[in-house]
Scaffold this motif. Structure first.
Motif, PDB file in Angstrom:
ATOM      1  N   PHE A  59       0.832  -1.208   0.000  1.00  0.00           N
ATOM      2  CA  PHE A  59       0.000   0.000   0.000  1.00  0.00           C
ATOM      3  C   PHE A  59       0.861   1.251   0.000  1.00  0.00           C
ATOM      4  CE2 PHE A  59      -1.689   3.528   2.381  1.00  0.00           C
ATOM      5  CZ  PHE A  59      -2.912   3.754   1.790  1.00  0.00           C
ATOM      6  N   PHE A  60       1.815   1.307   0.918  1.00  0.00           N
ATOM      7  CA  PHE A  60       2.623   2.516   1.078  1.00  0.00           C
ATOM      8  C   PHE A  60       3.505   2.765  -0.144  1.00  0.00           C
ATOM      9  CE2 PHE A  60       1.736   1.404   5.537  1.00  0.00           C
ATOM     10  CZ  PHE A  60       1.188   2.599   5.954  1.00  0.00           C
ATOM     11  N   PHE A  61       3.912   1.695  -0.845  1.00  0.00           N
ATOM     12  CA  PHE A  61       4.781   1.869  -2.006  1.00  0.00           C
ATOM     13  C   PHE A  61       4.053   2.607  -3.128  1.00  0.00           C
ATOM     14  CE2 PHE A  61       6.506   0.392  -6.086  1.00  0.00           C
ATOM     15  CZ  PHE A  61       7.815   0.834  -5.943  1.00  0.00           C
ATOM     16  N   THR A  62       2.871   2.124  -3.536  1.00  0.00           N
ATOM     17  CA  THR A  62       2.143   2.804  -4.611  1.00  0.00           C
ATOM     18  C   THR A  62       1.543   4.117  -4.123  1.00  0.00           C
ATOM     19  OG1 THR A  62       0.231   1.402  -4.103  1.00  0.00           O
ATOM     20  CG2 THR A  62       1.627   0.741  -5.956  1.00  0.00           C
ATOM     21  N   TYR A  63       1.157   4.168  -2.854  1.00  0.00           N
ATOM     22  CA  TYR A  63       0.664   5.425  -2.279  1.00  0.00           C
ATOM     23  C   TYR A  63       1.730   6.507  -2.410  1.00  0.00           C
ATOM     24  CZ  TYR A  63      -1.149   8.604   1.353  1.00  0.00           C
ATOM     25  OH  TYR A  63      -1.612   9.694   2.039  1.00  0.00           O
ATOM     26  N   ALA A  64       2.978   6.126  -2.181  1.00  0.00           N
ATOM     27  CA  ALA A  64       4.082   7.080  -2.313  1.00  0.00           C
ATOM     28  C   ALA A  64       4.358   7.408  -3.776  1.00  0.00           C
ATOM     29  CB  ALA A  64       5.337   6.505  -1.659  1.00  0.00           C
ATOM     30  N   LEU A  65       4.371   6.397  -4.618  1.00  0.00           N
ATOM     31  CA  LEU A  65       4.793   6.555  -6.008  1.00  0.00           C
ATOM     32  C   LEU A  65       3.874   7.482  -6.801  1.00  0.00           C
ATOM     33  CD1 LEU A  65       7.148   5.387  -7.694  1.00  0.00           C
ATOM     34  CD2 LEU A  65       5.550   3.648  -8.512  1.00  0.00           C
ATOM     35  N   PHE A  66       2.590   7.495  -6.469  1.00  0.00           N
ATOM     36  CA  PHE A  66       1.618   8.262  -7.253  1.00  0.00           C
ATOM     37  C   PHE A  66       1.232   9.588  -6.606  1.00  0.00           C
ATOM     38  CE2 PHE A  66       1.372   4.209  -9.276  1.00  0.00           C
ATOM     39  CZ  PHE A  66       0.971   4.472 -10.576  1.00  0.00           C
ATOM     40  N   GLN A  67       1.931  10.000  -5.573  1.00  0.00           N
ATOM     41  CA  GLN A  67       1.612  11.242  -4.884  1.00  0.00           C
ATOM     42  C   GLN A  67       1.676  12.457  -5.817  1.00  0.00           C
ATOM     43  OE1 GLN A  67       1.031  12.154  -1.401  1.00  0.00           O
ATOM     44  NE2 GLN A  67       0.412  10.017  -1.234  1.00  0.00           N
ATOM     45  N   VAL A  68       2.769  12.597  -6.542  1.00  0.00           N
ATOM     46  CA  VAL A  68       2.949  13.782  -7.385  1.00  0.00           C
ATOM     47  C   VAL A  68       1.964  13.794  -8.556  1.00  0.00           C
ATOM     48  CG1 VAL A  68       4.543  15.046  -8.868  1.00  0.00           C
ATOM     49  CG2 VAL A  68       5.340  14.115  -6.692  1.00  0.00           C
ATOM     50  N   PRO A  69       1.797  12.688  -9.319  1.00  0.00           N
ATOM     51  CA  PRO A  69       0.796  12.719 -10.401  1.00  0.00           C
ATOM     52  C   PRO A  69      -0.613  13.012  -9.897  1.00  0.00           C
ATOM     53  CG  PRO A  69       2.239  10.824 -10.661  1.00  0.00           C
ATOM     54  CD  PRO A  69       2.558  11.426  -9.327  1.00  0.00           C
ATOM     55  N   ALA A  70      -0.987  12.399  -8.777  1.00  0.00           N
ATOM     56  CA  ALA A  70      -2.329  12.634  -8.254  1.00  0.00           C
ATOM     57  C   ALA A  70      -2.474  14.058  -7.739  1.00  0.00           C
ATOM     58  CB  ALA A  70      -2.635  11.631  -7.137  1.00  0.00           C
ATOM     59  N   GLY A  71      -1.424  14.585  -7.102  1.00  0.00           N
ATOM     60  CA  GLY A  71      -1.471  15.966  -6.648  1.00  0.00           C
ATOM     61  C   GLY A  71      -1.574  16.937  -7.811  1.00  0.00           C
ATOM     62  N   TRP A  72      -0.787  16.698  -8.872  1.00  0.00           N
ATOM     63  CA  TRP A  72      -0.865  17.578 -10.038  1.00  0.00           C
ATOM     64  C   TRP A  72      -2.260  17.533 -10.657  1.00  0.00           C
ATOM     65  CZ3 TRP A  72      -1.889  15.906 -15.083  1.00  0.00           C
ATOM     66  CH2 TRP A  72      -1.962  16.952 -16.017  1.00  0.00           C
ATOM     67  N   LEU A 112      -3.411  -1.262  -5.611  1.00  0.00           N
ATOM     68  CA  LEU A 112      -4.425  -0.397  -6.227  1.00  0.00           C
ATOM     69  C   LEU A 112      -4.996   0.588  -5.208  1.00  0.00           C
ATOM     70  CD1 LEU A 112      -6.357  -3.003  -8.432  1.00  0.00           C
ATOM     71  CD2 LEU A 112      -4.771  -1.227  -9.212  1.00  0.00           C
ATOM     72  N   CYS A 113      -5.200   0.132  -3.990  1.00  0.00           N
ATOM     73  CA  CYS A 113      -5.722   1.022  -2.952  1.00  0.00           C
ATOM     74  C   CYS A 113      -4.740   2.155  -2.666  1.00  0.00           C
ATOM     75  CB  CYS A 113      -6.003   0.217  -1.689  1.00  0.00           C
ATOM     76  SG  CYS A 113      -7.028   1.075  -0.480  1.00  0.00           S
ATOM     77  N   GLY A 114      -3.444   1.838  -2.673  1.00  0.00           N
ATOM     78  CA  GLY A 114      -2.437   2.864  -2.476  1.00  0.00           C
ATOM     79  C   GLY A 114      -2.463   3.920  -3.564  1.00  0.00           C
ATOM     80  N   ILE A 115      -2.637   3.486  -4.815  1.00  0.00           N
ATOM     81  CA  ILE A 115      -2.739   4.435  -5.938  1.00  0.00           C
ATOM     82  C   ILE A 115      -3.938   5.355  -5.734  1.00  0.00           C
ATOM     83  CG2 ILE A 115      -3.170   4.649  -8.420  1.00  0.00           C
ATOM     84  CD1 ILE A 115      -1.665   1.980  -8.762  1.00  0.00           C
ATOM     85  N   ALA A 116      -5.085   4.766  -5.381  1.00  0.00           N
ATOM     86  CA  ALA A 116      -6.321   5.547  -5.254  1.00  0.00           C
ATOM     87  C   ALA A 116      -6.243   6.556  -4.111  1.00  0.00           C
ATOM     88  CB  ALA A 116      -7.498   4.598  -5.045  1.00  0.00           C
ATOM     89  N   GLU A 117      -5.574   6.198  -3.012  1.00  0.00           N
ATOM     90  CA  GLU A 117      -5.499   7.106  -1.862  1.00  0.00           C
ATOM     91  C   GLU A 117      -4.413   8.171  -2.009  1.00  0.00           C
ATOM     92  OE1 GLU A 117      -5.429   5.667   2.070  1.00  0.00           O
ATOM     93  OE2 GLU A 117      -7.178   4.366   1.859  1.00  0.00           O
ATOM     94  N   SER A 118      -3.551   8.022  -3.000  1.00  0.00           N
ATOM     95  CA  SER A 118      -2.354   8.866  -3.075  1.00  0.00           C
ATOM     96  C   SER A 118      -2.654  10.360  -3.209  1.00  0.00           C
ATOM     97  CB  SER A 118      -1.471   8.408  -4.245  1.00  0.00           C
ATOM     98  OG  SER A 118      -2.147   8.544  -5.479  1.00  0.00           O
ATOM     99  N   GLY A 119      -3.778  10.712  -3.816  1.00  0.00           N
ATOM    100  CA  GLY A 119      -4.064  12.124  -4.022  1.00  0.00           C
ATOM    101  C   GLY A 119      -4.816  12.801  -2.897  1.00  0.00           C
ATOM    102  N   ALA A 120      -5.162  12.052  -1.852  1.00  0.00           N
ATOM    103  CA  ALA A 120      -6.046  12.597  -0.820  1.00  0.00           C
ATOM    104  C   ALA A 120      -5.415  13.747  -0.043  1.00  0.00           C
ATOM    105  CB  ALA A 120      -6.461  11.477   0.134  1.00  0.00           C
ATOM    106  N   TYR A 121      -4.293  13.535   0.567  1.00  0.00           N
ATOM    107  CA  TYR A 121      -3.700  14.586   1.385  1.00  0.00           C
ATOM    108  C   TYR A 121      -3.080  15.715   0.563  1.00  0.00           C
ATOM    109  CZ  TYR A 121      -4.513  12.668   6.034  1.00  0.00           C
ATOM    110  OH  TYR A 121      -5.100  12.256   7.208  1.00  0.00           O
ATOM    111  N   PRO A 122      -2.416  15.443  -0.564  1.00  0.00           N
ATOM    112  CA  PRO A 122      -1.968  16.574  -1.397  1.00  0.00           C
ATOM    113  C   PRO A 122      -3.122  17.490  -1.800  1.00  0.00           C
ATOM    114  CG  PRO A 122      -0.858  14.591  -2.089  1.00  0.00           C
ATOM    115  CD  PRO A 122      -1.882  14.163  -1.081  1.00  0.00           C
ATOM    116  N   THR A 123      -4.260  16.905  -2.171  1.00  0.00           N
ATOM    117  CA  THR A 123      -5.424  17.712  -2.543  1.00  0.00           C
ATOM    118  C   THR A 123      -5.956  18.483  -1.344  1.00  0.00           C
ATOM    119  OG1 THR A 123      -5.981  16.028  -4.191  1.00  0.00           O
ATOM    120  CG2 THR A 123      -7.682  17.651  -3.674  1.00  0.00           C
ATOM    121  N   SER A 124      -5.933  17.865  -0.180  1.00  0.00           N
ATOM    122  CA  SER A 124      -6.387  18.548   1.037  1.00  0.00           C
ATOM    123  C   SER A 124      -5.513  19.754   1.347  1.00  0.00           C
ATOM    124  CB  SER A 124      -6.372  17.574   2.219  1.00  0.00           C
ATOM    125  OG  SER A 124      -7.236  16.489   1.983  1.00  0.00           O
ATOM    126  N   MET A 125      -4.192  19.623   1.119  1.00  0.00           N
ATOM    127  CA  MET A 125      -3.299  20.757   1.338  1.00  0.00           C
ATOM    128  C   MET A 125      -3.692  21.937   0.447  1.00  0.00           C
ATOM    129  SD  MET A 125       0.402  18.838   1.529  1.00  0.00           S
ATOM    130  CE  MET A 125       0.575  17.289   2.417  1.00  0.00           C
TER     131      MET A 125
END
Length: 430
Positions: A59-72, A112-125
């Motif tokens: 979870f944490f691996f894909t959650y980390a990997l997709f942070q920037v694309p999901a934030g953008w 997959l769950c990590g990918i889906a959650e990756s944009g949550a906190y960047p978007t909240s910021m």
């Protein structure tokens, strides 16, 4: 003469529903730490500790990997549509996890769950930056993170309670996913990406927020230059490295502490869930205190020191608490030490979030994703690190684990020192 209109309070409603989003985010994230140690799960699927570590780490691996694309994507297309989509996707992935019958399926579902959650906190910021004035961002960030900590605090007890009551670990995931879909609908109906677009926001509230115009979305071309700015920023690298080290230390609480309490301390499943709930509950208090601490320090010492002080001071206290863990015989004293780690880690979080809004500008979600990416690489590494340390440490494996976690916090407290929240990464533009 008519009295000036009072500012509306829609910004508080936005923070409230974002807290609700963070609640289900953490409930779905932390539940697996309880599920993998339950009798129901282990009778159903005979997995090794290494396989369980891989599932928790995935979870944490894909959650980390997709942070920037999901934030953008949120910077480009708006917080409302993107975060609603993210909630729907991770809720469906949580439900999907409950249908898996082997190691490979569970691994894929958590990836997959990590990918889906990756944009949550960047978007909240980005939402906090657009909806809250500078002087209140740390408190607002703390409240959003508090929603996550409430979910994380209740997750151990609620998950075990559902498993024991219903007799099956799968049902708990299906219920969590269904609740997430309801929250996605509430979020869509409540939030607008910009305060200027909300029909109930009056001019007085817009003036209070301080954002009279809608900013230009961050294009794909601008993302390239923003990423180049990120890679050159000493402050952002210091912040990112500190998040990575901090999450190595904090991640133990939500991945391996439940198993440690049951297998090493002989605690029952439900009692262990209660103990973890107590530990994470102190994080709730830390989020609230951290928001006020950071806003006070910023007013008292200025933006740079005000963001820096809550982070570095908290890290050293966390290190001291972990150093005590191998030497306490009482399980409740161990829980108390872990509660100090939980409180002080979360005491620093509002400052971490506020820093991203300070320097990120129109790329706040992408910048937040950058820092969160490195932080969650740390959490992913930590989930794999603990069983490895236990193995090579032999009879002293537990001591080696706690000393390593303490060392990670010491390094985090030192490496954050050059960070400067006054240096913007990308300019604000209407």
């Amino acid at each position: 003469m008519n009295a000036p209109a009072r500012p509306t309070t829609i910004r508080h409603r936005i923070i409230g529903v974002t807290m609700l989003m963070a609640f289900i985010l953490y409930l779905d994230r932390i539940c697996m730490g309880e599920i993998v140690k339950s009798m129901s799960f282990n009778k159903d699927l005979a997995l090794s500790q290494e396989q369980i570590g891989s599932i928790l780490s995935a979870f944490f691996f894909t959650y980390a990997l997709f942070q920037v694309p999901a934030g953008w994507a949120s910077d480009r297309f708006g917080a409302r549509p993107m975060l609603t989509l993210y909630i729907v996707l991770w809720s469906l992935c949580t439900m999907l996890t409950g249908f898996m019958t082997g190691f490979a399926g569970l691994l894929i579902a958590r990836l997959l769950c990590g990918i889906a959650e990756s944009g949550a906190y960047p978007t909240s910021m980005a939402l906090v930056r657009k909806w809250i004035p500078l002087t209140g961002r740390a408190r607002a960030s703390g409240m959003v993170a508090l929603g996550g900590r409430i979910g994380g605090t209740l997750a151990p007890f609620l998950t075990i309670w559902m498993i024991v009551t219903m007799g099956n670990w799968r049902t708990s995931l299906w219920i969590d996913g269904a609740v997430g879909l309801i929250i996605a609908l509430v979020f869509w109906k409540t939030v607008c990406s910009n305060p200027q677009e909300h029909p109930q926001v009056n001019a007085a509230e817009l003036a209070l927020i301080g954002r009279p115009e809608i900013e230009k979305p961050l294009s794909a071309r601008e993302l390239k230059s923003a990423l180049w700015s990120f890679s050159k920023s000493t402050s952002l690298w210091c912040n990112s490295a500190a998040q990575m080290l901090q999450n190595i230390g904090w991640g133990f609480l939500v991945t391996w502490l439940p198993t440690y309490l049951v297998k090493e301390r002989g605690v029952g499943e439900i009692e262990g869930g209660k103990m973890l709930t107590y530990v994470l509950a102190f994080g709730m208090a830390g989020q609230i205190a951290g928001g006020y601490y950071c806003d006070w320090a910023t007013r008292r010492f200025g933006l740079r020191a005000g963001r820096l002080l809550p982070m570095t001071s908290s890290m050293f206290v966390c290190a001291a608490a972990y150093i005590c863990c191998p030497f306490v015989e009482s399980t409740w004293m161990l829980v108390a030490c872990c509660a100090v780690v939980s409180f002080c880690t979360d005491l620093a979080n509002p400052a971490v979030w506020s820093f991203m809004g300070d320097v990120g500008g129109r790329a706040t979600a992408a910048a937040g994703g950058w820092g969160n990416m490195w932080g969650n690489f740390g959490a992913s590494a930590g989930a794999l690190l603990v069983p490895w340390l236990m193995k090579i440490g032999g009879g002293d494996g537990k001591t080696l684990v706690f000393f390593t976690l303490a060392g990670a916090f010491v390094l985090a407290g030192l490496i954050i020192l050059p960070m400067d929240a006054t240096k913007k990464l990308i300019a604000d533009e209407p």
